[in-house]
Design an enzyme around this catalytic site. Structure first.
Site, PDB file in Angstrom:
ATOM      1  N   GLY A   6      58.198 -63.642 -29.361  1.00 29.06           N
ATOM      2  CA  GLY A   6      56.891 -64.506 -29.696  1.00 29.06           C
ATOM      3  C   GLY A   6      55.672 -63.809 -29.277  1.00 29.06           C
ATOM      4  O   GLY A   6      54.758 -64.335 -29.167  1.00 29.06           O
ATOM      5  N   GLY A   9      52.020 -64.461 -30.809  1.00 31.03           N
ATOM      6  CA  GLY A   9      51.681 -66.017 -30.855  1.00 31.03           C
ATOM      7  C   GLY A   9      50.431 -66.030 -30.047  1.00 31.03           C
ATOM      8  O   GLY A   9      49.832 -64.993 -29.406  1.00 31.03           O
ATOM      9  N   GLN A  10      49.821 -67.286 -29.794  1.00 31.55           N
ATOM     10  CA  GLN A  10      48.576 -67.266 -28.961  1.00 31.55           C
ATOM     11  C   GLN A  10      48.659 -66.589 -27.526  1.00 31.55           C
ATOM     12  O   GLN A  10      47.939 -66.111 -26.984  1.00 31.55           O
ATOM     13  CB  GLN A  10      47.812 -68.624 -28.835  1.00 31.55           C
ATOM     14  CG  GLN A  10      46.871 -68.839 -28.042  1.00 31.55           C
ATOM     15  CD  GLN A  10      46.545 -70.476 -27.435  1.00 31.55           C
ATOM     16  OE1 GLN A  10      47.481 -71.100 -27.585  1.00 31.55           O
ATOM     17  NE2 GLN A  10      45.175 -70.717 -26.928  1.00 31.55           N
ATOM     18  N   ASP A  32      58.390 -60.524 -32.743  1.00 30.86           N
ATOM     19  CA  ASP A  32      57.830 -61.747 -33.041  1.00 30.86           C
ATOM     20  C   ASP A  32      58.787 -61.583 -34.328  1.00 30.86           C
ATOM     21  O   ASP A  32      59.169 -60.531 -35.156  1.00 30.86           O
ATOM     22  CB  ASP A  32      56.528 -61.835 -33.316  1.00 30.86           C
ATOM     23  CG  ASP A  32      56.113 -63.603 -33.186  1.00 30.86           C
ATOM     24  OD1 ASP A  32      55.398 -63.942 -32.448  1.00 30.86           O
ATOM     25  OD2 ASP A  32      56.731 -64.209 -34.148  1.00 30.86           O
ATOM     26  N   ILE A  33      58.587 -62.955 -35.096  1.00 28.20           N
ATOM     27  CA  ILE A  33      59.395 -62.970 -36.478  1.00 28.20           C
ATOM     28  C   ILE A  33      58.554 -62.235 -37.356  1.00 28.20           C
ATOM     29  O   ILE A  33      58.716 -61.968 -38.575  1.00 28.20           O
ATOM     30  CB  ILE A  33      59.326 -64.455 -36.878  1.00 28.20           C
ATOM     31  CG1 ILE A  33      60.461 -64.675 -37.904  1.00 28.20           C
ATOM     32  CG2 ILE A  33      57.974 -65.210 -37.207  1.00 28.20           C
ATOM     33  CD1 ILE A  33      61.901 -64.836 -37.388  1.00 28.20           C
ATOM     34  N   ASP A  50      63.942 -62.400 -34.817  1.00 32.27           N
ATOM     35  CA  ASP A  50      63.979 -63.674 -34.683  1.00 32.27           C
ATOM     36  C   ASP A  50      64.654 -64.342 -33.362  1.00 32.27           C
ATOM     37  O   ASP A  50      65.775 -64.023 -32.912  1.00 32.27           O
ATOM     38  CB  ASP A  50      65.125 -64.159 -35.831  1.00 32.27           C
ATOM     39  CG  ASP A  50      65.473 -65.833 -35.747  1.00 32.27           C
ATOM     40  OD1 ASP A  50      65.813 -66.187 -36.635  1.00 32.27           O
ATOM     41  OD2 ASP A  50      65.084 -66.324 -34.642  1.00 32.27           O
ATOM     42  N   TYR A 140      57.980 -81.855 -29.745  1.00 33.81           N
ATOM     43  CA  TYR A 140      57.681 -80.600 -28.860  1.00 33.81           C
ATOM     44  C   TYR A 140      58.248 -81.005 -27.602  1.00 33.81           C
ATOM     45  O   TYR A 140      58.826 -80.246 -26.759  1.00 33.81           O
ATOM     46  CB  TYR A 140      56.495 -80.247 -29.067  1.00 33.81           C
ATOM     47  CG  TYR A 140      55.692 -79.271 -28.274  1.00 33.81           C
ATOM     48  CD1 TYR A 140      54.739 -79.470 -27.002  1.00 33.81           C
ATOM     49  CD2 TYR A 140      56.165 -78.029 -28.337  1.00 33.81           C
ATOM     50  CE1 TYR A 140      54.391 -78.670 -26.534  1.00 33.81           C
ATOM     51  CE2 TYR A 140      55.480 -76.907 -27.854  1.00 33.81           C
ATOM     52  CZ  TYR A 140      54.824 -77.459 -26.446  1.00 33.81           C
ATOM     53  OH  TYR A 140      54.235 -76.296 -25.681  1.00 33.81           O
ATOM     54  N   LYS A 144      60.763 -79.634 -24.565  1.00 34.68           N
ATOM     55  CA  LYS A 144      60.237 -78.731 -23.252  1.00 34.68           C
ATOM     56  C   LYS A 144      61.108 -79.879 -22.136  1.00 34.68           C
ATOM     57  O   LYS A 144      61.390 -79.110 -21.270  1.00 34.68           O
ATOM     58  CB  LYS A 144      58.819 -79.033 -23.233  1.00 34.68           C
ATOM     59  CG  LYS A 144      58.062 -78.202 -24.292  1.00 34.68           C
ATOM     60  CD  LYS A 144      58.434 -76.602 -24.062  1.00 34.68           C
ATOM     61  CE  LYS A 144      57.844 -75.655 -24.868  1.00 34.68           C
ATOM     62  NZ  LYS A 144      58.082 -74.268 -24.615  1.00 34.68           N
ATOM     63  N   ILE A 170      45.655 -74.373 -23.523  1.00 31.32           N
ATOM     64  CA  ILE A 170      45.254 -73.014 -23.309  1.00 31.32           C
ATOM     65  C   ILE A 170      44.049 -72.784 -24.039  1.00 31.32           C
ATOM     66  O   ILE A 170      44.518 -72.637 -25.469  1.00 31.32           O
ATOM     67  CB  ILE A 170      46.378 -72.136 -23.068  1.00 31.32           C
ATOM     68  CG1 ILE A 170      47.264 -72.517 -21.912  1.00 31.32           C
ATOM     69  CG2 ILE A 170      46.011 -70.665 -23.137  1.00 31.32           C
ATOM     70  CD1 ILE A 170      48.464 -71.578 -21.637  1.00 31.32           C
TER      71      ILE A 170
HETATM   72  C1  VAH Z   1      50.015 -77.993 -27.869  1.00 34.81           C
HETATM   73  N1  VAH Z   1      48.899 -76.113 -26.687  1.00 34.81           N
HETATM   74  O1  VAH Z   1      48.969 -78.308 -27.946  1.00 34.81           O
HETATM   75  C2  VAH Z   1      50.267 -76.991 -26.989  1.00 34.81           C
HETATM   76  C3  VAH Z   1      50.433 -77.314 -25.565  1.00 34.81           C
HETATM   77  C4  VAH Z   1      49.737 -79.197 -23.804  1.00 34.81           C
HETATM   78  C5  VAH Z   1      49.313 -78.645 -25.329  1.00 34.81           C
HETATM   79  O2  VAH Z   1      51.638 -77.788 -25.418  1.00 34.81           O
HETATM   80  O3  VAH Z   1      51.160 -78.421 -28.426  1.00 34.81           O
END
Ligand code: VAH
Length: 313
Positions: A6, A9-10, A32-33, A50, A140, A144, A170
């Site tokens: 990854g 990514g950011q 990364d992909i 992947d 999401y 997590k 972030i």
């Molecule tokens: C999001 N930047 O916005 C991520 C993060 C707490 C936010 O998990 O989904």
């Protein structure tokens, strides 16, 4: 040798750059992909992988004698609400693949990012403690919470040295985020410079825990380098730096760009933001392994606008 999954990514992008400065370009395999930006592709080895493909990851581990894997591949909160199954599959199958590789002793250490998204609407919202109610109302967040318990399980059952942080939102200027709810706090700076105005997709008083990318990357590496005896938590350490609202970040920007204009047009992401805490208690990270953030809203804003003005103008 480190493998970053990854890396385009950011967070993956900035983490890879910092790891390469610390350990040497050729000691950090980025993957990364999809390909990364010019700087990423020019600064060291890169492979298209992947992150759910265990066999390919294993082949890369063997080829480069990888000992540590940082798994930053994921689908974030807003995109995950639009593609739940895809988000669950990527977020979970990548973690289980890497945890199995560690259980099978192919690698020594794993980093996996959790998030304040593990908390939900009935979690205490102010100074949310390390151990409290976690009933996330987003796909999401569900992935997590599940991931945190898998990390703890593999550590308890198989001795896997997996370490994790519950990142707040972030903020970066160097790499753009994708599909997050806190991304407004990145977009606002780019728009302030390029357009002098920004239409915010969250309401003006939406307070969220946030952190500058430099602090997040430093915390990640500090956690991975700390002596194993200091690690008391194998689900995900709360991590915090600041909390602010769109209104507060806008007024901070106006100190530098007085004519900056903001408007508010909350969309589906408001509901996601409203389910999350306003501020986080990260005292366990600070006491276990001496975590200390450096940037606040005003020093971050100065740093971002200075860098963006150089980059964009
Ligand atoms: C999001 N930047 O916005 C991520 C993060 C707490 C936010 O998990 O989904």
């Amino acid at each position: 040798i480190i493998l970053v999954l990854g890396a385009s990514g950011q967070i993956g992008n900035e983490l890879t750059q910092k790891l390469r400065v610390l350990y040497g370009n050729n000691h950090v395999i980025a993957s990364d992909i999809r390909e990364g930006n010019k700087k990423m592709m020019a600064s060291g080895p890169f492979e298209i992988i992947d992150a759910t493909d265990k066999e390919t990851i294993l082949a890369t581990i063997k080829q480069h004698k990888v000992t540590q894997v940082y798994l930053l591949a994921a689908i974030l909160s807003a995109t995950a609400e639009q593609h739940p199954q895809k988000a669950w599959d990527l977020n979970m199958n990548s973690l289980l693949a890497v945890l199995d590789l560690a259980k099978e002793k192919h690698i020594k250490q794993v980093y996996w990012p959790s998030s304040i998204a593990v908390f939900g609407p009935n979690t205490p919202k102010i100074n949310t403690p390390q151990n409290t109610v976690m009933q996330p109302s987003t796909v999401y967040g569900i992935s997590k919470v599940a991931g945190e318990f898998w990390c703890n399980y593999y550590h308890e059952k198989f001795g896997v040295d997996v370490r994790s942080l519950r990142y707040p939102g972030i903020i970066s200027w160097n790499s753009k985020p994708g599909g997050g709810t806190t991304d407004y706090a990145v977009d606002i700076y780019f728009n302030a410079i390029e357009k002098g105005s920004y239409q915010c997709f969250l309401a003006k008083n939406t307070r969220l825990p946030m952190m500058y990318m430099e602090d997040a990357v430093n915390a990640t590496i500090q956690l991975m380098q700390t002596d194993v005896k200091n690690i008391k938590n194998r689900t995900g350490y709360n991590l915090a730096a600041m909390s602010f609202t769109p209104e507060e970040i806008a007024s901070e920007i106006k100190k530098h760009i007085p004519e900056f204009k903001i408007s508010y047009q909350p969309d589906f992401r408001q509901q996601i933001a409203d389910s999350w805490p306003a501020s986080i208690d990260d005292s366990e990270a600070r006491s276990d392994w001496n975590w200390q953030h450096k940037f606040n809203l005003s020093t971050m804003t100065k740093d971002i606008l200075t860098n963006l003005q150089k980059e964009l103008l």
